[in-house]
Write an enzyme that holds these catalytic residues in place. Structure first.
Site, PDB file in Angstrom:
ATOM      1  N   GLY A  29      10.919 102.851  76.292  1.00 19.78           N
ATOM      2  CA  GLY A  29      10.819 102.709  74.841  1.00 19.78           C
ATOM      3  C   GLY A  29      12.158 102.301  74.249  1.00 19.78           C
ATOM      4  CB  SER A  30      13.016 101.021  70.893  1.00 19.52           C
ATOM      5  OG  SER A  30      12.405 102.033  70.125  1.00 19.52           O
ATOM      6  CB  THR A  31      14.599 106.250  71.608  1.00 18.46           C
ATOM      7  OG1 THR A  31      13.763 106.034  70.467  1.00 18.46           O
ATOM      8  CG2 THR A  31      15.699 107.237  71.235  1.00 18.46           C
ATOM      9  CD  GLU A 103       6.723 106.906  78.974  1.00 13.60           C
ATOM     10  OE1 GLU A 103       7.464 106.074  78.457  1.00 13.60           O
ATOM     11  OE2 GLU A 103       5.761 107.410  78.371  1.00 13.60           O
TER      12      GLU A 103
HETATM   13  C1  5RP Z   1       6.369 104.684  75.927  1.00 10.12           C
HETATM   14  C2  5RP Z   1       6.681 105.952  75.214  1.00 10.12           C
HETATM   15  C3  5RP Z   1       7.875 105.976  74.350  1.00 10.12           C
HETATM   16  O1  5RP Z   1       8.673 107.051  74.702  1.00 10.12           O
HETATM   17  C4  5RP Z   1       7.408 106.156  72.935  1.00 10.12           C
HETATM   18  O2  5RP Z   1       6.498 105.134  72.618  1.00 10.12           O
HETATM   19  C5  5RP Z   1       8.581 106.133  71.961  1.00 10.12           C
HETATM   20  O3  5RP Z   1       9.132 104.866  71.935  1.00 10.12           O
HETATM   21  P1  5RP Z   1      10.288 104.462  70.935  1.00 10.12           P
HETATM   22  O4  5RP Z   1      11.530 105.140  71.414  1.00 10.12           O
HETATM   23  O5  5RP Z   1      10.344 102.960  71.055  1.00 10.12           O
HETATM   24  O6  5RP Z   1       9.895 104.899  69.549  1.00 10.12           O
HETATM   25  O7  5RP Z   1       5.995 106.931  75.331  1.00 10.12           O
HETATM   26  O8  5RP Z   1       5.183 104.765  76.652  1.00 10.12           O
END
Ligand code: 5RP
Length: 219
Positions: A29-31, A103
């Site tokens: 994900g982006s974080t 995950e």
């Molecule tokens: C990907 C995930 C990510 O952790 C979740 O979508 C959060 O993403 P972001 O940091 O981009 O908001 O579960 O499958």
């Protein structure tokens, strides 16, 4: 602070929870991409790194890290990942990026799961974010009908194929007041690979970047 800055801030904070030489699990994900950037800047080195998605593995490799196959890894000391929603018990909804199954596997292997989010992800009860469910393609319609019986409104995330070659149903309007119960119930439907409720594999620590720039720690 804008949302990207909040993500960068909480990602940088996560560096304080890891040390060189450990076995590290990296979510997606982006974080998490902000975390990988912070990792690369830090120059920290690890015994092994496992990644929970092809995209995170590619970002780690681009940053100069060797990514190990999970089967070849020692038990993971710390797993860092984001979430789409976090409840007060540190149960999560994940899978907005369609990487929920890997995950959950990496989280299950980890001694400690540290979840990094900005404050917009904190909710009193899970479920406003539609629940991602990874399904074997031939079971999509059957699983969707079963999810309707559970009170949900499943929508097929058309065009998305997971790293495992499967499809995603995003389920709206589910009652998730008992995350552990629903997690198991949905996983029991034939054709479901896994669903995005992380109650069994909930976070041990949640780091949250607040609008005022401070980081709240829930442990
Ligand atoms: C990907 C995930 C990510 O952790 C979740 O979508 C959060 O993403 P972001 O940091 O981009 O908001 O579960 O499958």
């Amino acid at each position: 602070m804008n949302q990207q800055a909040l993500k960068q801030q909480v990602a940088a904070k996560a560096l304080e929870y890891i040390e060189e030489g450990i076995v590290l699990g990296v979510g997606s994900g982006s974080t998490v991409l902000c975390f990988i950037e912070a990792l690369a800047r830090s120059g920290m080195q690890f015994k092994q790194i496992a990644a929970a998605s092809e995209s995170s593995a590619a970002a780690l490799k681009a940053a100069g890290y060797y990514v190990s196959d999970l089967n070849a890894c020692d038990p993971i000391d710390v797993y860092i990942d984001g979430a789409d929603e976090v409840d007060p018990n540190k149960c999560l909804i994940k899978g907005g990026g369609a990487a929920l199954t890997r995950e959950k596997i990496v989280a299950a292997c980890a001694k400690q799961f540290i979840c990094i989010v900005d404050v917009s992800k904190m909710v009193p009860v899970l479920g406003k974010f539609p629940l991602p469910v990874e399904v074997i393609p031939m079971a999509r319609s059957y699983v969707a009908r079963e999810l309707v019986k559970l009170g949900g409104e499943p929508r097929w995330r058309e065009g998305v194929v997971t790293d495992n070659g499967n499809w995603i149903l995003d389920v709206h309007y589910l009652d998730i007041r008992e995350p552990a119960v629903l997690e198991q119930k949905i996983n029991n439907i034939a054709g479901v690979v896994t669903n995005g409720i992380f109650a069994k594999e909930k976070a041990h620590i949640v780091l949250t970047s607040q609008a005022d720039g401070k980081i709240a720690v829930f442990d």
